[in-house]
Design an enzyme around this catalytic site. Structure first.
Site, PDB file in Angstrom:
ATOM      1  N   CYS A 274       0.838  -1.247  -0.128  1.00  0.00           N
ATOM      2  CA  CYS A 274      -0.004   0.074  -0.013  1.00  0.00           C
ATOM      3  C   CYS A 274       0.920   1.564   0.100  1.00  0.00           C
ATOM      4  O   CYS A 274       0.470   2.467  -0.177  1.00  0.00           O
ATOM      5  CB  CYS A 274      -1.011  -0.088   1.303  1.00  0.00           C
ATOM      6  SG  CYS A 274      -2.154  -1.240   1.118  1.00  0.00           S
TER       7      CYS A 274
ATOM      8  N   HIS B   6      -3.160   7.377   2.078  1.00  0.00           N
ATOM      9  CA  HIS B   6      -3.724   5.920   1.510  1.00  0.00           C
ATOM     10  C   HIS B   6      -5.064   5.452   2.066  1.00  0.00           C
ATOM     11  O   HIS B   6      -5.202   5.831   3.391  1.00  0.00           O
ATOM     12  CB  HIS B   6      -2.686   5.093   1.961  1.00  0.00           C
ATOM     13  CG  HIS B   6      -3.194   3.641   1.712  1.00  0.00           C
ATOM     14  ND1 HIS B   6      -3.388   3.370   0.583  1.00  0.00           N
ATOM     15  CD2 HIS B   6      -3.093   2.710   2.740  1.00  0.00           C
ATOM     16  CE1 HIS B   6      -3.992   1.914   0.580  1.00  0.00           C
ATOM     17  NE2 HIS B   6      -3.793   1.498   1.745  1.00  0.00           N
TER      18      HIS B   6
ATOM     19  N   ASN C  90     -10.064  -0.026  -0.633  1.00  0.00           N
ATOM     20  CA  ASN C  90      -8.428   0.202  -0.566  1.00  0.00           C
ATOM     21  C   ASN C  90      -8.010  -0.508  -1.893  1.00  0.00           C
ATOM     22  O   ASN C  90      -7.765  -1.631  -1.935  1.00  0.00           O
ATOM     23  CB  ASN C  90      -7.906  -0.711   0.588  1.00  0.00           C
ATOM     24  CG  ASN C  90      -6.551  -0.759   0.860  1.00  0.00           C
ATOM     25  OD1 ASN C  90      -5.748  -0.449  -0.227  1.00  0.00           O
ATOM     26  ND2 ASN C  90      -6.341  -1.174   1.825  1.00  0.00           N
TER      27      ASN C  90
HETATM   28  N1  ACO Z   1     -19.300  -8.021   8.231  1.00  0.00           N
HETATM   29  C1  ACO Z   1     -20.012  -8.166   9.382  1.00  0.00           C
HETATM   30  N2  ACO Z   1     -19.179  -8.640  10.619  1.00  0.00           N
HETATM   31  C2  ACO Z   1     -17.601  -8.750  10.506  1.00  0.00           C
HETATM   32  C3  ACO Z   1     -17.206  -8.313   9.128  1.00  0.00           C
HETATM   33  C4  ACO Z   1     -17.747  -8.213   8.029  1.00  0.00           C
HETATM   34  N3  ACO Z   1     -17.448  -7.642   6.844  1.00  0.00           N
HETATM   35  N4  ACO Z   1     -15.720  -8.702   9.261  1.00  0.00           N
HETATM   36  C5  ACO Z   1     -15.594  -9.074  10.868  1.00  0.00           C
HETATM   37  N5  ACO Z   1     -16.837  -8.874  11.288  1.00  0.00           N
HETATM   38  C6  ACO Z   1     -17.214  -9.199  12.916  1.00  0.00           C
HETATM   39  C7  ACO Z   1     -16.086 -10.084  13.282  1.00  0.00           C
HETATM   40  O1  ACO Z   1     -16.048 -11.513  13.180  1.00  0.00           O
HETATM   41  C8  ACO Z   1     -16.343  -9.649  14.913  1.00  0.00           C
HETATM   42  O2  ACO Z   1     -17.280 -10.593  15.303  1.00  0.00           O
HETATM   43  P1  ACO Z   1     -17.437 -11.076  16.865  1.00  0.00           P
HETATM   44  O3  ACO Z   1     -17.194  -9.808  17.964  1.00  0.00           O
HETATM   45  O4  ACO Z   1     -18.569 -11.788  16.743  1.00  0.00           O
HETATM   46  O5  ACO Z   1     -15.980 -11.861  17.029  1.00  0.00           O
HETATM   47  C9  ACO Z   1     -16.813  -8.255  14.660  1.00  0.00           C
HETATM   48  O6  ACO Z   1     -17.134  -8.060  13.328  1.00  0.00           O
HETATM   49  C10 ACO Z   1     -15.739  -7.280  15.094  1.00  0.00           C
HETATM   50  O7  ACO Z   1     -14.724  -7.552  14.319  1.00  0.00           O
HETATM   51  P2  ACO Z   1     -13.270  -6.688  14.399  1.00  0.00           P
HETATM   52  O8  ACO Z   1     -12.224  -7.398  13.630  1.00  0.00           O
HETATM   53  O9  ACO Z   1     -13.099  -6.603  16.016  1.00  0.00           O
HETATM   54  O10 ACO Z   1     -13.825  -5.338  13.680  1.00  0.00           O
HETATM   55  P3  ACO Z   1     -12.987  -4.033  13.801  1.00  0.00           P
HETATM   56  O11 ACO Z   1     -13.795  -3.001  14.385  1.00  0.00           O
HETATM   57  O12 ACO Z   1     -11.516  -4.211  13.986  1.00  0.00           O
HETATM   58  O13 ACO Z   1     -12.963  -3.739  12.279  1.00  0.00           O
HETATM   59  C11 ACO Z   1     -11.460  -3.772  10.369  1.00  0.00           C
HETATM   60  C12 ACO Z   1     -12.623  -4.592  11.269  1.00  0.00           C
HETATM   61  C13 ACO Z   1     -12.529  -2.937   9.366  1.00  0.00           C
HETATM   62  C14 ACO Z   1     -10.807  -4.814   9.405  1.00  0.00           C
HETATM   63  C15 ACO Z   1     -10.643  -3.003  11.088  1.00  0.00           C
HETATM   64  O14 ACO Z   1      -9.882  -3.618  12.102  1.00  0.00           O
HETATM   65  C16 ACO Z   1      -9.415  -2.315  10.223  1.00  0.00           C
HETATM   66  O15 ACO Z   1     -10.079  -1.319   9.509  1.00  0.00           O
HETATM   67  N6  ACO Z   1      -8.160  -2.489  10.277  1.00  0.00           N
HETATM   68  C17 ACO Z   1      -7.189  -1.832   9.558  1.00  0.00           C
HETATM   69  C18 ACO Z   1      -7.114  -2.843   8.396  1.00  0.00           C
HETATM   70  C19 ACO Z   1      -6.809  -2.188   7.074  1.00  0.00           C
HETATM   71  O16 ACO Z   1      -7.203  -1.166   6.854  1.00  0.00           O
HETATM   72  N7  ACO Z   1      -6.324  -3.023   6.174  1.00  0.00           N
HETATM   73  C20 ACO Z   1      -6.165  -2.514   4.983  1.00  0.00           C
HETATM   74  C21 ACO Z   1      -4.919  -3.049   4.427  1.00  0.00           C
HETATM   75  S1  ACO Z   1      -3.454  -2.313   5.244  1.00  0.00           S
HETATM   76  C22 ACO Z   1      -3.432  -0.840   4.849  1.00  0.00           C
HETATM   77  O17 ACO Z   1      -3.635  -0.493   3.917  1.00  0.00           O
HETATM   78  C23 ACO Z   1      -3.226   0.097   6.098  1.00  0.00           C
END
Ligand code: ACO
Length: 319
Positions: free
Chosen positions: A112, A245, A275
């Protein structure tokens, strides 16, 4: 000797995949995706559409905006994590598709943050006198690396390409850059597959520990921006635009807050693009330039973090 951006261009595939479309293929909801990431829809490359095809469209638009001839381009750097082939580089394939025969062409792989790595490299080539007119492209089709059964990753990514033409100049241009990497975190975000003896070894899909990535991203992005500003003897109030980004609106908002920048000074395209990895910054930059938001004399901050981990920031004076 400095370098400056003299043209921008971008390209998005025709197919749009909305959150409502995703609800039909995986256990998720539009509201969950919007509240956790800010993403509403993303573009998906057609089956026969390769990173070099998207790069070609974005490049032609950037070259037209710059008003330079194809015969003037003496360096092509493509940032991509989804090259057309194992080899040759996507930059060489792009060079051929553009009908360019002169100069150097190579790929940069920093996921990224690839576009910032590529733009920094081109800037150094120009400032050292080794090139005069560089085409710098970010192009990615990360949807090809998605497991559509894995709701924790498949809702976050999209495809596209963005490009800039960078040219030697007596005045800046690119004011400075700071890049970092720490490979010890590589397991937090990866697609581990490689080809061995005609077979794919390891998982071909993106794996991500979302929460760890989120915390790491917010921490290092504000650190690298402070480091860059200090090295340039500048302060946060001199930043006119942040073009980050586009991974997640919450990461973008947290970074802007730490920098004391209102969201009205932040270019965001994550809602429509998702993304797009190395393409996300040049896509966002091109949209802001074509909308007339970024104007001459303004200071534009670019920043990114991604797999590796690799991250960086760059400050550009628009001219
Ligand atoms: N739809 C519905 N529920 C979901 C989904 C989905 N697509 N994905 C996960 N869940 C559920 C999980 O199973 C979890 O359920 P549980 O509580 O019953 O176990 C719940 O939602 C919460 O999951 P978390 O992973 O804790 O959710 P979080 O608030 O952390 O959000 C996310 C997840 C969006 C991936 C976040 O952590 C994030 O944005 N991280 C940064 C990652 C990123 O941006 N990556 C891109 C590549 S790297 C870069 O470019 C920087």
């Amino acid at each position: 000797m400095y370098s400056k951006i003299i043209g921008t261009g971008s390209y998005l595939p025709a197919k749009v995949l909305t959150n409502y479309d995703l609800e039909k293929i995986v256990d998720t909801s539009h509201d969950w995706i919007v509240s956790r990431s800010g993403i509403v829809e993303r573009h998906v490359a057609a089956e026969n559409e390769l990173s070099s095809d998207m790069a070609e469209q974005a490049s032609r638009r950037a070259i037209e905006a710059a008003g330079v001839g194809l015969d003037e381009i003496d360096l092509i750097i493509v940032a991509t994590t989804t090259p057309d082939q194992t080899f040759p580089s996507t930059a060489c394939i792009l060079q051929d598709k553009l009908g360019i025969r002169q100069g150097a062409a190579f790929d940069v792989q920093a996921v990224c943050s690839g576009f910032i790595y590529a733009l920094n490299t081109a800037d150094l080539y120009i400032r050292s006198g080794q090139a005069k007119t560089a085409l710098v492209v970010g192009t990615d089709a990360l949807t090809r690396l998605l497991d559509w059964n894995d709701r924790s990753t498949c809702v976050l990514f999209g495809d596209g390409a963005g490009a800039v033409v960078l040219r030697a100049s007596d005045t800046p241009g690119i004011l400075g850059a700071k890049l970092h990497a720490d490979g010890s975190h590589r397991g937090m975000l990866q697609a581990e597959a490689h080809i061995n003896q005609g077979r794919i070894a390891g998982s071909p899909f993106i794996f991500m520990d979302g929460q760890s990535v989120f915390k790491f991203a917010v921490k290092v992005l504000s650190e690298v921006v402070e480091e860059l500003l200090a090295s340039l003897n500048m302060n946060r109030s001199e930043i006119d635009w942040l073009v980050p980004h586009q991974a997640n609106i919450r990461i973008i908002e947290a970074t802007a807050k730490k920098l004391g920048l209102g969201m009205d000074r932040v270019v965001t395209t994550v809602a429509q693009h998702g993304n797009t990895s190395a393409a996300s910054i040049p896509l966002a930059l091109d949209s802001a330039v074509r909308a007339g938001k970024i104007t001459t004399g303004q200071n534009v901050l670019l920043e990114a973090v991604g797999g590796g981990f690799a991250w960086g920031a760059m400050l550009v004076r628009w001219s």
